[in-house]
Design a protein around this motif. Sequence first.
Motif, PDB file in Angstrom:
ATOM      1  N   THR A  33       0.815  -1.224   0.000  1.00  9.62           N
ATOM      2  CA  THR A  33       0.000   0.000   0.000  1.00  9.62           C
ATOM      3  C   THR A  33       0.845   1.268   0.000  1.00  9.62           C
ATOM      4  OG1 THR A  33      -0.150  -0.033   2.414  1.00  9.62           O
ATOM      5  CG2 THR A  33      -1.936  -1.113   1.187  1.00  9.62           C
ATOM      6  N   LYS A  34       2.168   1.115   0.242  1.00  9.60           N
ATOM      7  CA  LYS A  34       3.054   2.288   0.258  1.00  9.60           C
ATOM      8  C   LYS A  34       4.359   1.941  -0.447  1.00  9.60           C
ATOM      9  CE  LYS A  34       3.475   2.916   4.610  1.00  9.60           C
ATOM     10  NZ  LYS A  34       3.852   3.491   5.910  1.00  9.60           N
ATOM     11  N   ALA A  35       4.576   2.554  -1.616  1.00  9.11           N
ATOM     12  CA  ALA A  35       5.771   2.277  -2.402  1.00  9.11           C
ATOM     13  C   ALA A  35       6.433   3.577  -2.841  1.00  9.11           C
ATOM     14  CB  ALA A  35       5.408   1.452  -3.638  1.00  9.11           C
ATOM     15  N   VAL A  36       7.757   3.528  -2.971  1.00  9.82           N
ATOM     16  CA  VAL A  36       8.487   4.606  -3.628  1.00  9.82           C
ATOM     17  C   VAL A  36       9.055   4.012  -4.908  1.00  9.82           C
ATOM     18  CG1 VAL A  36       8.955   5.979  -1.568  1.00  9.82           C
ATOM     19  CG2 VAL A  36      10.561   4.198  -2.215  1.00  9.82           C
ATOM     20  N   VAL A  37       9.083   4.829  -5.968  1.00  6.71           N
ATOM     21  CA  VAL A  37       9.402   4.303  -7.288  1.00  6.71           C
ATOM     22  C   VAL A  37      10.433   5.179  -7.984  1.00  6.71           C
ATOM     23  CG1 VAL A  37       8.433   3.600  -9.523  1.00  6.71           C
ATOM     24  CG2 VAL A  37       7.022   3.466  -7.464  1.00  6.71           C
ATOM     25  N   ALA A  38      11.438   4.525  -8.542  1.00  7.17           N
ATOM     26  CA  ALA A  38      12.410   5.195  -9.391  1.00  7.17           C
ATOM     27  C   ALA A  38      12.250   4.614 -10.792  1.00  7.17           C
ATOM     28  CB  ALA A  38      13.826   4.973  -8.873  1.00  7.17           C
ATOM     29  N   ASN A  39      12.186   5.447 -11.771  1.00  5.91           N
ATOM     30  CA  ASN A  39      12.068   5.112 -13.179  1.00  5.91           C
ATOM     31  C   ASN A  39      10.626   5.286 -13.652  1.00  5.91           C
ATOM     32  OD1 ASN A  39      11.548   3.057 -15.539  1.00  5.91           O
ATOM     33  ND2 ASN A  39      13.704   3.640 -15.617  1.00  5.91           N
ATOM     34  N   ALA A  40      10.473   6.147 -14.619  1.00  5.14           N
ATOM     35  CA  ALA A  40       9.146   6.510 -15.129  1.00  5.14           C
ATOM     36  C   ALA A  40       8.412   5.334 -15.768  1.00  5.14           C
ATOM     37  CB  ALA A  40       9.257   7.659 -16.125  1.00  5.14           C
ATOM     38  N   TYR A  41       9.130   4.401 -16.377  1.00  9.99           N
ATOM     39  CA  TYR A  41       8.459   3.269 -17.009  1.00  9.99           C
ATOM     40  C   TYR A  41       7.711   2.440 -15.965  1.00  9.99           C
ATOM     41  CZ  TYR A  41      11.199   4.355 -21.168  1.00  9.99           C
ATOM     42  OH  TYR A  41      11.752   4.990 -22.247  1.00  9.99           O
ATOM     43  N   ASN A  42       8.338   2.222 -14.816  1.00  4.78           N
ATOM     44  CA  ASN A  42       7.652   1.512 -13.733  1.00  4.78           C
ATOM     45  C   ASN A  42       6.416   2.283 -13.289  1.00  4.78           C
ATOM     46  OD1 ASN A  42       9.404  -0.708 -13.551  1.00  4.78           O
ATOM     47  ND2 ASN A  42      10.804   0.394 -12.220  1.00  4.78           N
ATOM     48  N   THR A  43       6.571   3.590 -13.159  1.00  5.36           N
ATOM     49  CA  THR A  43       5.454   4.430 -12.711  1.00  5.36           C
ATOM     50  C   THR A  43       4.312   4.413 -13.718  1.00  5.36           C
ATOM     51  OG1 THR A  43       7.115   5.813 -11.634  1.00  5.36           O
ATOM     52  CG2 THR A  43       4.884   6.686 -11.727  1.00  5.36           C
ATOM     53  N   GLU A  44       4.641   4.378 -14.998  1.00  5.47           N
ATOM     54  CA  GLU A  44       3.598   4.317 -16.039  1.00  5.47           C
ATOM     55  C   GLU A  44       2.755   3.048 -15.900  1.00  5.47           C
ATOM     56  OE1 GLU A  44       2.637   6.477 -18.234  1.00  5.47           O
ATOM     57  OE2 GLU A  44       4.299   7.889 -18.422  1.00  5.47           O
ATOM     58  N   ILE A  45       3.407   1.921 -15.661  1.00  4.36           N
ATOM     59  CA  ILE A  45       2.656   0.673 -15.498  1.00  4.36           C
ATOM     60  C   ILE A  45       1.829   0.721 -14.216  1.00  4.36           C
ATOM     61  CG2 ILE A  45       2.815  -1.828 -15.140  1.00  4.36           C
ATOM     62  CD1 ILE A  45       5.247  -1.821 -17.010  1.00  4.36           C
ATOM     63  N   ILE A  46       2.402   1.234 -13.145  1.00  2.00           N
ATOM     64  CA  ILE A  46       1.662   1.355 -11.889  1.00  2.00           C
ATOM     65  C   ILE A  46       0.412   2.209 -12.098  1.00  2.00           C
ATOM     66  CG2 ILE A  46       1.750   2.291  -9.541  1.00  2.00           C
ATOM     67  CD1 ILE A  46       4.778   1.460  -9.562  1.00  2.00           C
ATOM     68  N   ASN A  47       0.540   3.261 -12.870  1.00  2.66           N
ATOM     69  CA  ASN A  47      -0.609   4.109 -13.201  1.00  2.66           C
ATOM     70  C   ASN A  47      -1.630   3.330 -14.036  1.00  2.66           C
ATOM     71  OD1 ASN A  47      -2.089   6.585 -13.355  1.00  2.66           O
ATOM     72  ND2 ASN A  47      -1.256   6.905 -15.398  1.00  2.66           N
ATOM     73  N   ALA A  48      -1.145   2.584 -15.015  1.00  5.29           N
ATOM     74  CA  ALA A  48      -2.035   1.843 -15.914  1.00  5.29           C
ATOM     75  C   ALA A  48      -2.831   0.759 -15.180  1.00  5.29           C
ATOM     76  CB  ALA A  48      -1.237   1.233 -17.058  1.00  5.29           C
ATOM     77  N   ILE A  49      -2.274   0.214 -14.110  1.00  6.01           N
ATOM     78  CA  ILE A  49      -2.996  -0.827 -13.357  1.00  6.01           C
ATOM     79  C   ILE A  49      -3.787  -0.229 -12.196  1.00  6.01           C
ATOM     80  CG2 ILE A  49      -1.430  -2.682 -14.041  1.00  6.01           C
ATOM     81  CD1 ILE A  49      -0.183  -2.499 -11.197  1.00  6.01           C
ATOM     82  N   ASP A  50      -3.873   1.093 -12.179  1.00  2.00           N
ATOM     83  CA  ASP A  50      -4.667   1.815 -11.180  1.00  2.00           C
ATOM     84  C   ASP A  50      -4.162   1.627  -9.749  1.00  2.00           C
ATOM     85  OD1 ASP A  50      -6.709   3.599 -10.487  1.00  2.00           O
ATOM     86  OD2 ASP A  50      -8.110   1.965 -10.064  1.00  2.00           O
ATOM     87  N   ALA A  51      -2.826   1.726  -9.593  1.00  2.00           N
ATOM     88  CA  ALA A  51      -2.241   1.609  -8.258  1.00  2.00           C
ATOM     89  C   ALA A  51      -1.417   2.846  -7.893  1.00  2.00           C
ATOM     90  CB  ALA A  51      -1.372   0.355  -8.181  1.00  2.00           C
ATOM     91  N   LEU A  52      -1.585   3.927  -8.634  1.00  2.89           N
ATOM     92  CA  LEU A  52      -0.778   5.129  -8.411  1.00  2.89           C
ATOM     93  C   LEU A  52      -1.015   5.733  -7.030  1.00  2.89           C
ATOM     94  CD1 LEU A  52       1.372   6.636 -10.028  1.00  2.89           C
ATOM     95  CD2 LEU A  52      -0.410   8.203 -10.789  1.00  2.89           C
TER      96      LEU A  52
END
Length: 178
Positions: free
Chosen positions: A58-77
């Motif tokens: 439920t709490k993540a920190v993310v480096a790299n935009a590609y990872n963040t894009e997928i996280i957004n696409a799966i509705d977990a942003l």
Amino acid sequence: MFKKKIAVLMTVALLAAGFGGCANTDSETKEQTGGTDGATQIVVDSVGREVELPDPVTKAVVANAYNTEIINAIDALDCVIGVDYNIYQDKESWQNRFTEDMVIGKSQKELNYEKIIELDPEVLILTGNGTYEEAEEQLEPFGIQVVVCDAYYTNQFEQSCEILGQIFGKEEEAEEIG
């Protein structure tokens, strides 16, 4: 580098000692972390390591935009509580979603471990060409896990979707885009 590690550990030790009286009871901790029941999962990351994480994270920190894009696409942003500066500065793409106090470093190769520890995530997600071994060494004493997800490799896109879907309990959403 050794002096920096010592300084980080001393700072965290002093903060822990100063806030020792502010510890939560188990019920307060559960409430603040989204009421998780203590369930865990084993995630096999992009470099083949098995990493034990809460299920779901439920709490993540993310480096790299590609990872963040997928996280957004799966509705977990909404589970992302910190990002690297490269993600933060792209305010237009992320519609000002990330604030300066969420920045965990200049890039995945220049992480601010003190900030990551301050944000208290369950996991740091970064790529294999980042500094994941150093990150693991720095964050393990604080119970912060490190997962490698190489979303920028197009031939690993499906695997990256699966990894991130599993991490956030969004397997169905990940399957749809992977």
